[in-house]
Enzyme design. Structure first.
Site, mmCIF file in Angstrom:
data_model
loop_
_atom_site.group_PDB
_atom_site.id
_atom_site.type_symbol
_atom_site.label_atom_id
_atom_site.label_comp_id
_atom_site.label_asym_id
_atom_site.label_seq_id
_atom_site.Cartn_x
_atom_site.Cartn_y
_atom_site.Cartn_z
ATOM 1 N N TYR A 75 -15.711 26.486 -38.407
ATOM 2 C CA TYR A 75 -15.543 27.141 -39.699
ATOM 3 C C TYR A 75 -16.876 27.185 -40.437
ATOM 4 O O TYR A 75 -17.578 26.174 -40.545
ATOM 5 C CB TYR A 75 -14.500 26.366 -40.506
ATOM 6 N N LYS A 127 -3.706 27.649 -45.373
ATOM 7 C CA LYS A 127 -3.410 28.554 -44.271
ATOM 8 C C LYS A 127 -1.945 28.401 -43.836
ATOM 9 O O LYS A 127 -1.071 28.662 -44.626
ATOM 10 C CB LYS A 127 -4.405 28.297 -43.139
#
Ligand SMILES: *Cc1c(COP(=O)(O)O)cnc(C)c1O
Length: 382
Positions: free
Chosen positions: A98, A195
């Site tokens: 990420y 998420k």
């Protein structure tokens, strides 16, 4: 009890005072004490809040851990884990990770003397070779963002254990429904609950889950001392999301598998990255360490950035946006969006080409999603 049952009940019994079936939003900053030095279960909501406690217990249960800690965002959770380290300590990190984690490691922890070496985590030998005498943490994502590469968690946990380093796994992409790193030997699990766990694109949150008591105590002290905690409303939203996590993940996966197969056969597509395809180089490992392949797909379009621009502009249903894991399908262009903080040369070296597109496959009907991809691919001059 099984996952689906725990997602609905663990940490969330009916409210002891009113019997409310859904955990109340305890929107309060502080709590009455029975006398000086005689606080009740909660004192002050930075240190602890009943809605947050319910979420933390539920998250621990779903990740097969003993302790959960909720944070204000995924990067706040990551920061908490990285703060277990001090000057001179060394991190080995999977190189496909990420962008925000890369930024934390390079821009912030680097200047306090925490050094990071990146390795292709799909290759355990490369990871082992990156360790030094000072390595205290191995940081992994699997499947990775955005290339959906896998790391063999059991093999890598053994390597780290032999060198007395912690293994932290950012489990955001798989969710605990499909993969539980603590069961495979990891010490720490990190989530962006923004998420799949929240699941409805309506909240920012993060979490850390561990089983070791001392590690939990350190992280909990840090959580209270630095204060990047989620408010009770945000905790409540994630808690509500968790209740349908199993259902949603199964549906995300079913849609993703269908779209991955469709894309794989399309002439405008150079390559599809999805661990559920037998063509994925680590499909066998995916079948071993995950119970499903998730809802994220990446693809290389023929024709690079111009093709990507036409494709994303042509999509009607897939929304161009950062983030993932919500009920609605999203499309993102990692080089200019999620991964823009990684320098272009470094990005290309890591295999993120100019034609790379990432899809978060939502819960719309697969027929509609496939039709949308078909028409958008048709608009290009491929
Ligand atoms: C989004 C994301 C994060 C950061 O989480 P935030 O909630 O946005 O702070 C970390 N890791 C992965 C894999 C992510 O997708």
């Amino acid at each position: 009890m099984r996952f689906e049952t725990r997602a609905i009940h663990d940490g969330q019994p009916p409210d002891p005072v009113t019997g409310a079936v859904m955990t109340p939003v305890y929107q309060t900053s502080t709590f009455q004490q029975d006398g000086i030095g005689r606080p009740r279960a909660f004192e002050y909501s930075r240190s602890g809040n009943p809605t947050r406690a319910a979420l933390e217990a539920a998250l621990a249960s779903l990740e097969s851990g003993r302790h959960g800690l909720a944070f204000a965002s995924g990067v706040a959770a990551t920061t908490a884990v990285l703060n277990l380290l001090g000057p001179g300590d060394h991190v080995v990190a999977g190189e496909d990770l990420y962008g925000g984690t890369y930024r934390l490691l390079e821009k912030y922890f680097g200047r306090w003397g925490v050094k990071t070496t990146y390795a292709n985590a799909a290759d355990p030998a490369q990871v082992a070779a990156a360790f030094t005498e000072r390595t205290r943490l191995l940081w992994l994502e699997t499947p990775t963002n955005p290339l959906l590469r896998l790391a063999d968690l059991q093999a890598l946990a053994e390597i780290a254990r032999a060198r007395k380093a912690w293994v932290a796994v950012d489990n955001t992409f798989a969710s605990p429904y499909f993969q539980r790193p603590l069961e495979l030997g990891a010490d720490i699990v990190v989530h962006s609950t923004t998420k799949y766990l929240g699941g409805h694109s309506d909240v920012i949150g993060g979490a850390v889950i561990v089983s070791d008591d001392a590690l939990h105590q350190d992280l909990k002290t840090y959580q209270n001392a630095t204060g990047a905690v989620p408010g009770p409303w945000d905790c409540w939203l994630v808690l509500r999301g968790l209740k349908t996590l199993a259902l949603r993940m199964r549906a995300h996966e079913q849609n993703a598998l269908r779209l991955a197969r469709f894309l794989q056969g399309h002439p405008a597509v150079e390559r599809v990255y999805y661990p559920g395809l037998p063509a994925h180089p680590q499909h066998e490992l995916a079948k071993q360490q995950m119970s499903g392949f998730g809802g994220m797909i990446s693809l290389d379009l023929k024709g690079g950035f111009p093709a990507v621009e036409k494709f994303t502009a042509g999509l009607q249903l897939f929304i161009l946006a950062e983030s993932l894991g919500g009920v609605e399908s999203l499309v993102c262009y990692p080089p200019k969006m999620t991964h823009s903080s990684i320098p272009p040369a470094e990005r290309r070296r890591r295999g993120i080409g100019d034609g790379l597109v990432r899809l978060s496959v939502g819960l719309e009907h697969a027929d509609d999603l496939e039709a949308d991809l078909r028409q958008a691919l048709g608009t290009g001059s491929f």
